[in-house]
Write an enzyme that holds these catalytic residues in place. Structure first.
Site, PDB file in Angstrom:
ATOM      1  N   GLU A 435       0.867  -1.286  -0.062  1.00 54.98           N
ATOM      2  CA  GLU A 435      -0.002  -0.097  -0.081  1.00 54.98           C
ATOM      3  C   GLU A 435       0.930   1.259   0.030  1.00 54.98           C
ATOM      4  O   GLU A 435       1.708   1.565   0.988  1.00 54.98           O
ATOM      5  CB  GLU A 435      -0.958  -0.095   1.082  1.00 54.98           C
ATOM      6  CG  GLU A 435      -1.747   1.191   1.462  1.00 54.98           C
ATOM      7  CD  GLU A 435      -2.468   1.365   2.894  1.00 54.98           C
ATOM      8  OE1 GLU A 435      -2.599   0.332   3.467  1.00 54.98           O
ATOM      9  OE2 GLU A 435      -2.901   2.223   3.027  1.00 54.98           O
ATOM     10  N   ASP A 513      -1.092  -1.288   5.634  1.00 51.63           N
ATOM     11  CA  ASP A 513      -1.092  -0.540   6.936  1.00 51.63           C
ATOM     12  C   ASP A 513      -1.941  -1.237   7.738  1.00 51.63           C
ATOM     13  O   ASP A 513      -2.926  -1.677   7.542  1.00 51.63           O
ATOM     14  CB  ASP A 513      -1.345   0.895   6.902  1.00 51.63           C
ATOM     15  CG  ASP A 513      -0.360   1.797   6.299  1.00 51.63           C
ATOM     16  OD1 ASP A 513       0.676   1.166   5.982  1.00 51.63           O
ATOM     17  OD2 ASP A 513      -0.797   3.010   5.907  1.00 51.63           O
ATOM     18  N   ASP A 515      -4.374  -0.006   9.827  1.00 49.40           N
ATOM     19  CA  ASP A 515      -5.244   0.497  10.311  1.00 49.40           C
ATOM     20  C   ASP A 515      -6.580   0.570   9.711  1.00 49.40           C
ATOM     21  O   ASP A 515      -6.734  -0.346   8.712  1.00 49.40           O
ATOM     22  CB  ASP A 515      -4.732   2.208  10.365  1.00 49.40           C
ATOM     23  CG  ASP A 515      -4.501   2.556   8.615  1.00 49.40           C
ATOM     24  OD1 ASP A 515      -4.684   1.661   7.956  1.00 49.40           O
ATOM     25  OD2 ASP A 515      -3.954   3.621   8.651  1.00 49.40           O
ATOM     26  N   ASP A 517      -7.934   2.390   6.952  1.00 53.25           N
ATOM     27  CA  ASP A 517      -7.723   2.548   5.623  1.00 53.25           C
ATOM     28  C   ASP A 517      -7.058   1.165   5.049  1.00 53.25           C
ATOM     29  O   ASP A 517      -7.468   0.946   3.802  1.00 53.25           O
ATOM     30  CB  ASP A 517      -6.749   3.558   5.494  1.00 53.25           C
ATOM     31  CG  ASP A 517      -7.867   5.033   5.169  1.00 53.25           C
ATOM     32  OD1 ASP A 517      -9.167   4.634   4.982  1.00 53.25           O
ATOM     33  OD2 ASP A 517      -7.288   6.042   4.837  1.00 53.25           O
TER      34      ASP A 517
END
Ligand code: 0RA
Length: 652
Positions: A435, A513, A515, A517
């Site tokens: 990403e 990541d 998180d 997103d």
């Protein structure tokens, strides 16, 4: 002592030795009997036991099955069937119950009248579950009495004994998988729940419930779900499409018998562009398809084609309609029962029996012809959709050809963003889809360039769930994935056919990541693989990297934690080490917060990293979940994300 008696004794021990040899064979090569000794195999044991109860239900003697996950991860299956026979078995010189529980493939032999078709993926029966259990107990209520027997590793601890009286009939089996055999011990509620839901749709009229006795919810109650389908596959299709917009008024449905083969089919068209076909033989999901699916496709294509031609709706079309065009936006489930199924293919989930093709094709043809005649408005809508699909396919072919021409012209075919590895051996090579460009840069520095390739993906990749398939091939990120992986798509006959024979990396690792997103991007990429490169998932090529969530440090002592429990334990341990220096915790949200060495050490180095391999327990459930996660309806998506979130708590 009479001669006869002596012979009896010899027979008894001869039988006993045979039983022990059978059980030993199962314990020596468990994978041969249940597929594997990991997560799948562990859950397979439960399915095997439930299957016996389902058989009893299909024979018309049982309408209720309860499954419990017990506190110690053993599993109990209760049914209200006739109860396994407990009488003395002359030939085997022991109770029939003991024979069923300890002799391989003995299950069905006592009941020749029963139309027996289920029997698990490998059809091995409950004795196999017994052999692989450190403890198993069976309780039978039958003819006014209660009987029990217990076993360890399949060996009886005592003869079948009577322990009381009863007014009901039925069988209860509780087993605890042997930790010496299985790598996994912990049952997943949702995995079992999904299979049970599926079984209830596939076998209408039976009530099946599951209860998790390991922990209680906020109201102090066990988590439990009960399923019963009155109308079978019709309800299944409507469940699968609950997050899609239906294109026609009804779900087209039939349940009947053709040439002695029970065939049940339900289908509907929706406004999406994907094809969702799920096929079953004897309640087993036939991922790889086979003759029943061929029959289904043939019946669908020929009937719709005939109708479209006769109605004159095709006159303006300048090219042929292909088989695929009839299946865009189609959701269908087909279930057949076959007496002696021949399973073929890599995962033994492809039906080989040729005699099944024609009956299914005929059944679908008749069902559809009736529906089209009785619902001319829907019929027109379907034909229009087919024409649009054909036009889009034509456009997609042109787009693809252009891409291929461009590649040839530019002289090199690998995407510019790919940092390839040195090795050309796909079995040694892996690619990380990362990403963002910045994390991609870190990964490039940290990697082992001999066999690790890196390809950064820009932000959110296209939501394939909402896009026409030719749009997908116009998308640069997605084209880069195809070219980097060396996967080709589309032939003259089948625009979606996949050629993975030139796959350049046998591990494809998605690295996002840690998180909200990141997990969304992870889902977008997985949706793409699920819809457009499912073969890679089935082959076990797709993985998710697991970067750590925390760095816990005290002085020069640096450790990584992947969850809160681990973090807390490390903090305790470091605090325990006396000195004044304080313990610091750093929460990693993005890959970019790690430097190249840290990323290598925690997430990329094969010696330390944990890769989560992506597998599909239930194709039908995966289909539904992806359509929900990527679809338009917000409330179901939010509910799902809240109940499955890995990171939501931390970030909100
Ligand atoms: C063989 C014969 C009969 C019942 C069963 C097997 C049976 C097996 C299982 C396994 C789980 N639940 C079950 N319920 C029944 C019936 C023979 C008869 O009563 O005539």
């Amino acid at each position: 002592m009479s001669d006869e008696n002596i012979e009896d004794k010899t027979n008894y021990s001869a039988n006993n030795i045979q039983v022990l040899e059978g059980l030993e064979a199962v314990r020596k090569r468990p994978a041969m009997y249940i597929g594997d000794v990991g997560f799948r195999g562990l859950h397979h044991l439960v399915y095997e036991v439930i299957d016996n109860s389902i058989d009893e239900a299909l024979a018309g003697h049982c309408d209720s099955i309860q499954v419990y996950i017990e506190e110690d991860n053993s599993v109990t299956v209760v049914d209200n069937g006739r109860g396994i026979p407990t009488g003395y078995h002359d030939k085997e010189k022991r109770s029939a119950l003991e024979v069923v529980m300890t002799v391989l493939h003995a299950g069905g032999k006592f009941d020749k009248d029963t139309y027996k078709v289920s029997g698990g993926l490998h059809g091995v029966g409950v004795s196999c579950v017994n052999a692989l259990s450190i403890a198993l107990r069976v309780e039978v209520h039958r003819e006014g009495k209660i009987f029990e027997q217990e076993y360890s590793k399949g060996v009886p601890l005592y003869d079948v004994r009577e322990i009381g009286t009863s007014e009901i009939s039925g069988t209860t089996v509780t087993f605890r998988p042997d930790g010496e055999i299985f790598d996994e011990r912990i049952y997943n509620y949702e995995t079992l729940e999904n299979r049970i839901r599926e079984l209830s749709y596939l076998n209408k009229g039976i009530t099946i419930s599951i209860t998790d006795r390991r922990e209680t919810d906020e109201n102090d109650e066990f988590i439990t779900s009960t399923f019963k389908s009155e109308v079978g596959l019709k309800e299944f299709v409507s469940y699968l499409d609950s997050n899609r917009e239906q294109l026609i008024d009804d779900i087209i449905y039939m349940d009947g018998e053709k040439n002695g083969i029970p065939v049940e089919v339900a289908l509907v068209y929706n406004t999406s562009y994907s094809e969702n076909l799920h096929s079953y033989v004897n309640n087993i999901n036939t991922h790889e398809g086979g003759t029943h699916l061929q029959g289904f496709r043939r019946g669908l294509t020929s009937t719709l084609k005939k109708y479209a031609e006769e109605s004159g709706l095709l006159t303006k079309l300048k090219f042929e309609i292909a088989g695929d065009d009839f299946r865009e936006g189609l959701t269908a489930v087909i279930s057949v029962k076959v007496q002696e199924p021949q399973f073929e293919g890599q995962t033994k989930t492809k039906l080989g029996n040729r005699e099944v093709n024609a009956p299914v094709s005929q059944a679908v043809s008749e069902m559809l012809t009736n529906y089209l005649e009785e619902n001319p408005k829907d019929a027109k809508t379907i034909v229009h959709k087919v024409i649009l699909a054909a036009q889009a396919r034509n456009a997609a072919r042109k787009a693809r050809e252009m891409v291929q021409r461009k590649n040839v012209m530019s002289g090199h075919s690998l995407p510019g963003k790919l940092a390839d590895c040195a090795s050309r051996d796909p079995f040694l090579s892996e690619i990380f889809l990362v990403e963002g460009d910045s994390a991609g840069g870190t990964a490039k520095q940290g990697r082992n360039r001999e066999n690790q390739a890196i390809m950064p993906l820009r932000g959110k990749i296209l939501n394939v769930e909402k896009a026409l398939s030719y749009k997908i091939f116009e998308n640069e990120e997605i084209r880069n994935i195809y070219t980097a992986l060396g996967v080709k798509v589309g032939t003259e006959e089948d625009s979606m056919a996949l050629d993975i024979s030139k796959l350049r990396y046998h591990k494809v690792v998605i690295m996002c990541d840690a998180d909200v997103d990141g997990s969304h991007i992870e889902t977008l990429i997985l949706t793409f693989f699920f819809r457009y490169m499912k073969e890679l998932i089935d082959n076990g090529n797709i993985f998710i990297a697991t970067p750590p969530l925390y760095l816990v440090k005290k002085g020069s002592d640096h450790r990584y934690a992947w969850n809160d429990d681990q973090r807390d334990m490390m903090v305790q341990e470091m605090k325990g080490k006396g000195t004044e220096t304080s313990v610091g915790i750093q929460r990693y949200k993005g890959l970019g917060e790690m430097n190249a060495e840290q990323l290598w050490a925690t997430t990329m180095n094969p010696e330390n990293r944990t890769l989560r391999q992506i597998t599909i327990d239930s194709g039908a459930e995966a289909d539904r979940v992806f359509s929900m996660l990527m679809g338009d309806e917000v409330p179901p998506r939010r509910a799902f994300i809240e109940s499955h979130a890995k990171y939501a708590k931390i970030d909100t």
